[in-house]
Design a protein around this motif. Structure first.
Motif, PDB file in Angstrom:
ATOM      1  N   HIS A 167      -1.626 -12.985  -1.731  1.00 37.27           N
ATOM      2  CA  HIS A 167      -1.759 -14.126  -0.430  1.00 37.27           C
ATOM      3  C   HIS A 167      -1.327 -15.215  -1.131  1.00 37.27           C
ATOM      4  O   HIS A 167      -0.816 -15.743  -2.112  1.00 37.27           O
ATOM      5  CB  HIS A 167      -3.091 -14.067   0.294  1.00 37.27           C
ATOM      6  N   THR A 226      -1.901 -12.782  -6.712  1.00 38.44           N
ATOM      7  CA  THR A 226      -2.610 -11.583  -6.133  1.00 38.44           C
ATOM      8  C   THR A 226      -4.166 -11.898  -5.815  1.00 38.44           C
ATOM      9  O   THR A 226      -4.737 -12.677  -6.317  1.00 38.44           O
ATOM     10  CB  THR A 226      -2.654 -10.725  -7.336  1.00 38.44           C
ATOM     11  N   ILE A 227      -4.668 -11.048  -4.928  1.00 42.10           N
ATOM     12  CA  ILE A 227      -5.989 -11.468  -4.293  1.00 42.10           C
ATOM     13  C   ILE A 227      -7.138 -11.196  -5.104  1.00 42.10           C
ATOM     14  O   ILE A 227      -7.990 -12.122  -5.378  1.00 42.10           O
ATOM     15  CB  ILE A 227      -5.994 -10.589  -2.869  1.00 42.10           C
ATOM     16  N   LYS A 228      -7.071 -10.062  -6.042  1.00 37.08           N
ATOM     17  CA  LYS A 228      -8.259  -9.926  -6.909  1.00 37.08           C
ATOM     18  C   LYS A 228      -8.207 -10.566  -8.113  1.00 37.08           C
ATOM     19  O   LYS A 228      -9.122 -11.193  -8.570  1.00 37.08           O
ATOM     20  CB  LYS A 228      -8.494  -8.309  -6.946  1.00 37.08           C
ATOM     21  N   THR A 229      -6.904 -10.318  -8.856  1.00 36.20           N
ATOM     22  CA  THR A 229      -6.846 -10.882 -10.250  1.00 36.20           C
ATOM     23  C   THR A 229      -6.506 -12.323 -10.345  1.00 36.20           C
ATOM     24  O   THR A 229      -6.339 -12.645 -11.334  1.00 36.20           O
ATOM     25  CB  THR A 229      -5.864  -9.897 -11.055  1.00 36.20           C
ATOM     26  N   GLY A 230      -5.776 -12.772  -9.308  1.00 36.68           N
ATOM     27  CA  GLY A 230      -5.407 -14.134  -9.140  1.00 36.68           C
ATOM     28  C   GLY A 230      -4.180 -14.377 -10.105  1.00 36.68           C
ATOM     29  O   GLY A 230      -3.861 -15.476 -10.500  1.00 36.68           O
ATOM     30  N   GLU A 253      -1.167  -4.580  -6.278  1.00 39.10           N
ATOM     31  CA  GLU A 253      -2.179  -5.326  -5.677  1.00 39.10           C
ATOM     32  C   GLU A 253      -1.454  -6.245  -4.462  1.00 39.10           C
ATOM     33  O   GLU A 253      -0.757  -7.165  -4.562  1.00 39.10           O
ATOM     34  CB  GLU A 253      -2.663  -6.211  -6.685  1.00 39.10           C
ATOM     35  N   ASP A 274       0.527  -1.344  -0.115  1.00 43.81           N
ATOM     36  CA  ASP A 274       0.023  -0.048   0.185  1.00 43.81           C
ATOM     37  C   ASP A 274       1.115   1.194  -0.026  1.00 43.81           C
ATOM     38  O   ASP A 274       0.309   2.336   0.169  1.00 43.81           O
ATOM     39  CB  ASP A 274      -0.789  -0.086   1.258  1.00 43.81           C
TER      40      ASP A 274
END
Length: 316
Positions: free
Chosen positions: A59, A71-75, A56, A21
């Motif tokens: 995890h 990545t958490i949102k885009t994979g 991004e 961030d």
């Protein structure tokens, strides 16, 4: 020791704005108190293998034994790129002669335990290790590691820093030639410290040295440091410390008056009951060691395993 000890560290703990961030996780105990004795070798796996700041968040996904870094949102899966960077980085770190590493807790790249792993079944387990943190521990099994979370637990902190100073003394010992005769001296200096951590390892090391003439010196040296670092990883509990304090007390039987003996007994008992920290009986014992010039105890690192200015034993 005149030179600072080299310690690896997650860059964000030094105040570098490298987190996903764009922020940092500055740890003032690290930069202030420990910075007087340690030379930091900063590492940020995610930025060093090419990711931007900010980025991004990621995890671990899969199984704790073989997780993927996504990545958490885009994979997006960065596992292979990270592992390739890790392999190269570990080889570079071999040249640094590190004596320890402080990792960012819970990080999917730098965590050394308790990292969340999101399994395909939907179950989340906190049994993972970051790709870099886990690989570092396998590659450098003797180097003490800790994360910033546990570093602020007094017991874990004292243990971690004590191990750092032991490993540094070992490095200096190896530079001087490391003969078996010298190894016996090194062991003698650390006997009570080892005993405070693990009586079992204390016995194993004693047997190793007793049979040293029957083995190749390279084997004895490698086994000694492996067993030593394994043993002192165990926390020196109040019970084990009390045993060592009472052992040290025995060296003053012919020197102390009855009143002084009772006073020392009382202080050790107060420590056993956790009314006072370890620094209290140790300070009194150090006074008697100096006063009566007890040569065996003067060389014991147990009585001062790290700089007093760190005040680590004021809280255990």
């Amino acid at each position: 020791m005149t030179e600072k000890i080299k310690i690896g560290i997650s860059s964000c703990l030094l105040g570098d704005k490298v987190r996903y961030d764009g922020n940092h996780s500055l740890d003032r105990f690290v930069t202030g108190t420990l910075g007087r004795y340690f030379e930091w070798i900063p590492v940020c796996p995610e930025t060093e293998f090419g990711l931007p700041v900010p980025r991004e968040p990621m995890h671990l996904f899969g199984t704790p034994d073989s997780p993927r870094l996504v990545t958490i949102k885009t994979g997006i899966d960065y596992t292979e790129k990270m592992l390739k960077w890790v392999e190269t980085k570990l080889k570079k770190l071999e040249k640094e002669n590190l004596c320890g590493f402080i990792f960012k807790s819970s990080s999917p790249s730098s965590g050394i335990g308790g990292v969340k792993v999101y399994m395909p079944s939907g179950v989340v387990t906190k049994t993972g290790k970051g790709l870099f943190g886990g690989a570092f521990m396998k590659h450098f099994p003797l180097i003490p590691v800790q994360d910033d979370g546990r570093l602020h637990n007094p017991g874990f902190r004292e243990n971690f820093i004590e191990r750092i100073f032991v490993l540094k003394r070992w490095q200096e010992f190896k530079k001087k030639g490391a003969s078996i005769k010298d190894l016996i001296g090194f062991h003698t200096d650390h006997k009570l410290l080892i005993l405070a951590h693990s009586p079992r390892h204390y016995s194993i090391l004693g047997r190793l040295l007793a049979n040293a003439k029957k083995e190749k010196s390279e084997y004895v040296l490698s086994e000694y440091i492996r067993i030593l670092m394994e043993g002192i990883t165990l926390i020196a509990t109040v019970k084990k410390n009390t045993n060592v304090l009472q052992h040290i007390q025995g060296y003053f039987k012919k020197y102390l008056t009855s009143e002084e003996k009772q006073e020392l007994l009382g202080v050790i008992e107060s420590y056993r009951k956790e009314f006072v920290p370890l620094i209290v009986p140790v300070t009194i014992l150090k006074h008697y060691v100096k006063k009566f010039n007890v040569s065996y105890l003067k060389r014991q690192y147990y009585l001062e395993p790290h700089p007093m200015e760190l005040m680590l034993r004021n809280h255990v």
